[in-house]
Every structure is written in C-alpha cells, then in structure tokens.
Motif scaffolding. Structure first.
Motif, PDB file in Angstrom:
ATOM      1  N   MET A   1      15.519  35.785  59.668  1.00 26.47           N
ATOM      2  CA  MET A   1      15.424  37.209  59.363  1.00 26.47           C
ATOM      3  C   MET A   1      16.570  37.586  58.432  1.00 26.47           C
ATOM      4  N   ALA A   2      16.276  38.346  57.382  1.00 26.44           N
ATOM      5  CA  ALA A   2      17.287  38.683  56.391  1.00 26.44           C
ATOM      6  C   ALA A   2      17.131  40.123  55.952  1.00 26.44           C
ATOM      7  N   SER A   3      18.236  40.679  55.451  1.00 23.30           N
ATOM      8  CA  SER A   3      18.182  42.005  54.848  1.00 23.30           C
ATOM      9  C   SER A   3      17.305  41.947  53.600  1.00 23.30           C
ATOM     10  N   SER A   4      16.519  42.985  53.391  1.00 16.66           N
ATOM     11  CA  SER A   4      15.610  42.995  52.235  1.00 16.66           C
ATOM     12  C   SER A   4      16.341  43.216  50.925  1.00 16.66           C
ATOM     13  N   ALA A   5      17.641  43.568  50.980  1.00 18.07           N
ATOM     14  CA  ALA A   5      18.381  43.919  49.763  1.00 18.07           C
ATOM     15  C   ALA A   5      19.291  42.794  49.274  1.00 18.07           C
ATOM     16  N   LEU A   6      19.075  41.584  49.754  1.00 20.79           N
ATOM     17  CA  LEU A   6      19.970  40.491  49.361  1.00 20.79           C
ATOM     18  C   LEU A   6      19.807  40.141  47.885  1.00 20.79           C
ATOM     19  N   PRO A   7      20.915  39.942  47.173  1.00 26.06           N
ATOM     20  CA  PRO A   7      20.817  39.495  45.781  1.00 26.06           C
ATOM     21  C   PRO A   7      20.441  38.009  45.723  1.00 26.06           C
ATOM     22  N   GLU A   8      20.092  37.527  44.552  1.00 26.63           N
ATOM     23  CA  GLU A   8      19.751  36.113  44.395  1.00 26.63           C
ATOM     24  C   GLU A   8      20.976  35.251  44.150  1.00 26.63           C
ATOM     25  N   THR A   9      22.034  35.845  43.583  1.00 20.01           N
ATOM     26  CA  THR A   9      23.233  35.073  43.253  1.00 20.01           C
ATOM     27  C   THR A   9      24.473  35.785  43.807  1.00 20.01           C
ATOM     28  N   MET A  10      25.582  35.063  43.781  1.00 17.07           N
ATOM     29  CA  MET A  10      26.853  35.611  44.261  1.00 17.07           C
ATOM     30  C   MET A  10      27.994  35.022  43.446  1.00 17.07           C
ATOM     31  N   ARG A  11      29.148  35.685  43.497  1.00 12.70           N
ATOM     32  CA  ARG A  11      30.378  35.128  42.931  1.00 12.70           C
ATOM     33  C   ARG A  11      31.063  34.266  43.990  1.00 12.70           C
ATOM     34  N   ARG A  12      31.639  33.177  43.549  1.00 10.65           N
ATOM     35  CA  ARG A  12      32.383  32.331  44.475  1.00 10.65           C
ATOM     36  C   ARG A  12      33.503  31.629  43.716  1.00 10.65           C
ATOM     37  N   ILE A  13      34.500  31.152  44.470  1.00 13.00           N
ATOM     38  CA  ILE A  13      35.608  30.415  43.871  1.00 13.00           C
ATOM     39  C   ILE A  13      35.248  28.941  43.763  1.00 13.00           C
ATOM     40  N   HIS A  14      35.664  28.363  42.656  1.00 10.67           N
ATOM     41  CA  HIS A  14      35.412  26.949  42.375  1.00 10.67           C
ATOM     42  C   HIS A  14      36.712  26.317  41.896  1.00 10.67           C
ATOM     43  N   PHE A  15      37.021  25.121  42.390  1.00  8.97           N
ATOM     44  CA  PHE A  15      38.162  24.354  41.882  1.00  8.97           C
ATOM     45  C   PHE A  15      37.648  23.419  40.793  1.00  8.97           C
ATOM     46  N   THR A  16      38.202  23.515  39.606  1.00  8.55           N
ATOM     47  CA  THR A  16      37.748  22.673  38.490  1.00  8.55           C
ATOM     48  C   THR A  16      38.210  21.231  38.641  1.00  8.55           C
ATOM     49  N   GLY A  17      39.110  20.992  39.561  1.00  9.78           N
ATOM     50  CA  GLY A  17      39.622  19.660  39.843  1.00  9.78           C
ATOM     51  C   GLY A  17      40.850  19.801  40.704  1.00  9.78           C
ATOM     52  N   PRO A  18      41.389  18.698  41.221  1.00  2.00           N
ATOM     53  CA  PRO A  18      42.612  18.812  42.014  1.00  2.00           C
ATOM     54  C   PRO A  18      43.783  19.233  41.133  1.00  2.00           C
ATOM     55  N   GLY A  19      44.639  20.091  41.681  1.00  2.97           N
ATOM     56  CA  GLY A  19      45.783  20.536  40.902  1.00  2.97           C
ATOM     57  C   GLY A  19      46.410  21.790  41.457  1.00  2.97           C
ATOM     58  N   GLY A  20      47.130  22.517  40.599  1.00  2.00           N
ATOM     59  CA  GLY A  20      47.809  23.738  40.988  1.00  2.00           C
ATOM     60  C   GLY A  20      46.878  24.933  40.939  1.00  2.00           C
ATOM     61  N   PRO A  21      47.422  26.134  41.107  1.00  2.00           N
ATOM     62  CA  PRO A  21      46.589  27.337  41.106  1.00  2.00           C
ATOM     63  C   PRO A  21      45.763  27.522  39.838  1.00  2.00           C
ATOM     64  N   GLU A  22      46.176  26.880  38.761  1.00  2.00           N
ATOM     65  CA  GLU A  22      45.436  27.035  37.499  1.00  2.00           C
ATOM     66  C   GLU A  22      44.037  26.437  37.536  1.00  2.00           C
ATOM     67  N   VAL A  23      43.711  25.611  38.534  1.00  2.00           N
ATOM     68  CA  VAL A  23      42.362  25.022  38.629  1.00  2.00           C
ATOM     69  C   VAL A  23      41.374  25.957  39.314  1.00  2.00           C
ATOM     70  N   ILE A  24      41.836  27.118  39.759  1.00  2.00           N
ATOM     71  CA  ILE A  24      40.956  28.069  40.449  1.00  2.00           C
ATOM     72  C   ILE A  24      40.142  28.850  39.430  1.00  2.00           C
ATOM     73  N   ALA A  25      38.824  28.873  39.627  1.00  2.00           N
ATOM     74  CA  ALA A  25      37.926  29.596  38.723  1.00  2.00           C
ATOM     75  C   ALA A  25      36.860  30.317  39.536  1.00  2.00           C
ATOM     76  N   VAL A  26      36.271  31.339  38.930  1.00  2.00           N
ATOM     77  CA  VAL A  26      35.168  32.077  39.552  1.00  2.00           C
ATOM     78  C   VAL A  26      33.874  31.661  38.882  1.00  2.00           C
ATOM     79  N   GLU A  27      32.835  31.416  39.652  1.00  2.00           N
ATOM     80  CA  GLU A  27      31.539  31.069  39.098  1.00  2.00           C
ATOM     81  C   GLU A  27      30.443  31.825  39.836  1.00  2.00           C
ATOM     82  N   THR A  28      29.256  31.830  39.263  1.00  2.00           N
ATOM     83  CA  THR A  28      28.087  32.445  39.884  1.00  2.00           C
ATOM     84  C   THR A  28      27.184  31.345  40.413  1.00  2.00           C
TER      85      THR A  28
END
Length: 337
Positions: A1-28
C-alpha cells in the motif's frame, strides 16, 4: 500500500569513489520499494554519523545486498507499506534505524526498526535518535548491564553517542563521568547530567577516575577509541567492571598488554557493532527503547541534542564538520520535504 502522490524519482547522495568529502555528490534515482515487513519513509531528515565517513573513505562498506546510499538513521513520514506490515499507517511520523540509504528523499526501513516521533521533538531532531539510542541502549543497558547506583564512564561525551550515553546512564540511576577535549565540551557534558567531565587533553583520565571514585574505579565504560585507551580503561575499572567497545578510532591492535588486571579484578571485555546485527536483534533493541526510554523522550526528560543541520546538497559540509570533531551533539541533513 502506498500514498497516491509518490514521485517517480528522488534526490540522493552518491559517493563518486573512496576519498574525502569532495567525493560526495547528489544524483537523481528511482524510489526504492519496500519489501515484506518493510516501510518506505519520506525522509525529512537523516543523521550523519562516523560510520558514514568511514564508508565514504572506503573503510566500511554496506553489508551485501544493501544500498550504497549512506545514512544509518532517518525521520519522516511513512509513504508506503510492504506486505505483512501492520501497526503502522501511511502518513505516520516515525524515526527509524536503517542499514543504509538514509541520505535520500525516500528510504526503506524494517517496520520493526521504526519508533514513533516523540511528541517533545520535531521530525528533524528525531532523525538524530535511532543510531545513537540503539547503540547506547544495547551496549550500556543490555550488554554492559549498567545498574542503579553504579559508576559509568563514557569517552567522547560531547558526541552524539556521548550525549545519549550520559542521559541514559543518568536515567538508569548511575553516577556518570565523561571525557571530552575542551573546557567547553566538558561543560556541555555536565549540562547534560554528567557528574564530572574530564578534559583528556589536560589530565590523565585514568588518574582522574581513580580520584573521583576514591580509588575504586567505575563499573562500566563505553569506549569509542580502542587500542590507545585500552590499558588506561582497564586501570579505570572497578572489580567486576565491564568495558564495552563500540569503535576503534584509536586503533585496533595492542602490543605488550598486561592482561593480569582482567583476571585479578574479574573484568569483562566486550563490544559490538550495530549495522551487521540480525534484524531480530535490532527489533529487540527497538522494543526495549520503546518501553524504557521513549517515555522519557516523550516527557522531555531525555532530549536529542542537535548541533547543526545542513540541506542534503551540503552533505560535504556536514562531513567536514563531523571530521573536525568541533560539534556538540548531532549533525543532521534535511531534505526540505
């Protein structure tokens, strides 16, 4: 059972690779779907924890089958129910422990790992509860067996774990000591209820504990440092004392350790990690919290301590703050939902 207003996509955090804070990115990305016994949560806020920093550095990967999205705790509204879920409803406000996936607009959680938002807290502040409260309750109360009238020491008292441990130990009825790295942080610990706080940069905590307890030592220690503190922790324990390890920030190998005090004083040396524990274990911890600690949160006698919040897009700044150790309490990410 789900809310009828759910979007198809979302924003989430992605690590482009191991490393420091600079590897943090946002993707859909597409929304995840809850499986049997699970719920989908529309995330209002997510906690930032040191295991997230370790994951980003490539040192603490998610368990097999779990999403690569970081984040171990969230708060928000239930958006969908998986098969077999009862006792929860669409739109209900909860906070939840998640195995990963918290740094996103939607996250999947086990229904049994969800707890209601305490009325005294906002949804944003409630996001700082699950990881620290599950960790502290399971290790201090269940594993460490802290009891009324005993003496308790937590290292890193100004951290999210430390702030929680001070309050839960006081709730149990223990005399509480904490270590912290500045006069400001020590004052913060005492304001939360610590009977005394020790600036570990100015004094040997083992000597101070002996002084504060008239030479006896403490009954339970919650430690996040590891190897570099082990010998002094053992010296700080009273007979039949329990040392509980939950992290290894100061290393994991000890050379030349004299184990005689463990035998002579009948000490217990134990520890645990939360993330890989079985679902049933975490459900049992949640139930203990619901009965024992949640009424205190509801009444405002125990509180969540939020140091700073950042929008999801500023996760890099949140990680930089976490690594600086300048915070007093929890660091949170907000989604704007």
């Amino acid at each position: 059972m789900a809310s009828s207003a759910l979007p198809e996509t979302m924003r989430r955090i992605h690590f482009t690779g191991p490393g420091g804070p600079e590897v943090i990115a946002v993707e859909t990305a597409p929304l995840p779907s809850p499986g049997p016994g699970q719920v989908l949560i529309e995330v209002v806020a997510a906690g930032v924890n040191r295991p997230d920093v370790m994951q980003r550095a490539g040192l603490y990967p998610p368990p097999p089958g779990a999403t690569e999205i970081p984040g171990l705790e969230v708060a928000g509204r239930i958006a969908a129910l998986g098969e077999g879920v009862d006792g929860l409803s669409i739109g209900e406000e909860v906070c939840a422990l998640v195995i990963s996936g918290g740094y996103a607009e939607f996250a999947v959680a086990e229904a049994s790992h969800c707890l209601p938002r305490p009325k005294a807290l906002s949804l944003v502040d409630a996001a700082g509860l699950p990881e620290t409260f599950f960790t502290v309750y399971s290790n201090v109360v269940q594993r460490g067996r802290l009891a009324k009238g005993e003496h308790f020491l937590v290292h890193g008292g100004s951290s999210g774990i430390g702030a929680t441990a001070i309050q839960i130990a006081k709730h149990v009825g223990a005399e509480v000591f904490a270590t912290a790295g500045s006069a400001e942080k020590c004052k913060f610990c005492e304001e939360l209820g610590a009977d005394a706080a020790i600036d570990y940069k100015q004094a040997d905590f083992a000597e101070e504990i002996k002084r504060l307890t008239d030479g006896r030592g403490v009954d339970v220690i919650l430690d996040m440092i590891g190897a570099s503190y082990l010998a002094r922790n053992l010296r700080s324990l009273a007979p039949d004392g329990r040392l509980v390890m939950i992290a290894l920030m100061g290393g994991y190998k000890v050379d030349g350790l004299n184990i005689t005090p463990i035998m002579r004083n009948r000490l217990t040396f134990t520890g645990s990690t939360l993330r890989p524990r079985p679902k049933a274990d975490k459900a049992a911890i949640a139930e203990g919290l619901r009965k024992d600690v949640w009424p205190e949160l509801e009444a405002g006698r125990i509180r969540s301590v939020t140091h700073a919040t950042f929008p999801l897009e500023q996760a890099q700044k949140a990680h930089e703050l976490m690594e600086s150790s300048a915070h007093l309490g929890k660091i949170l990410l907000t989604t704007g939902r």
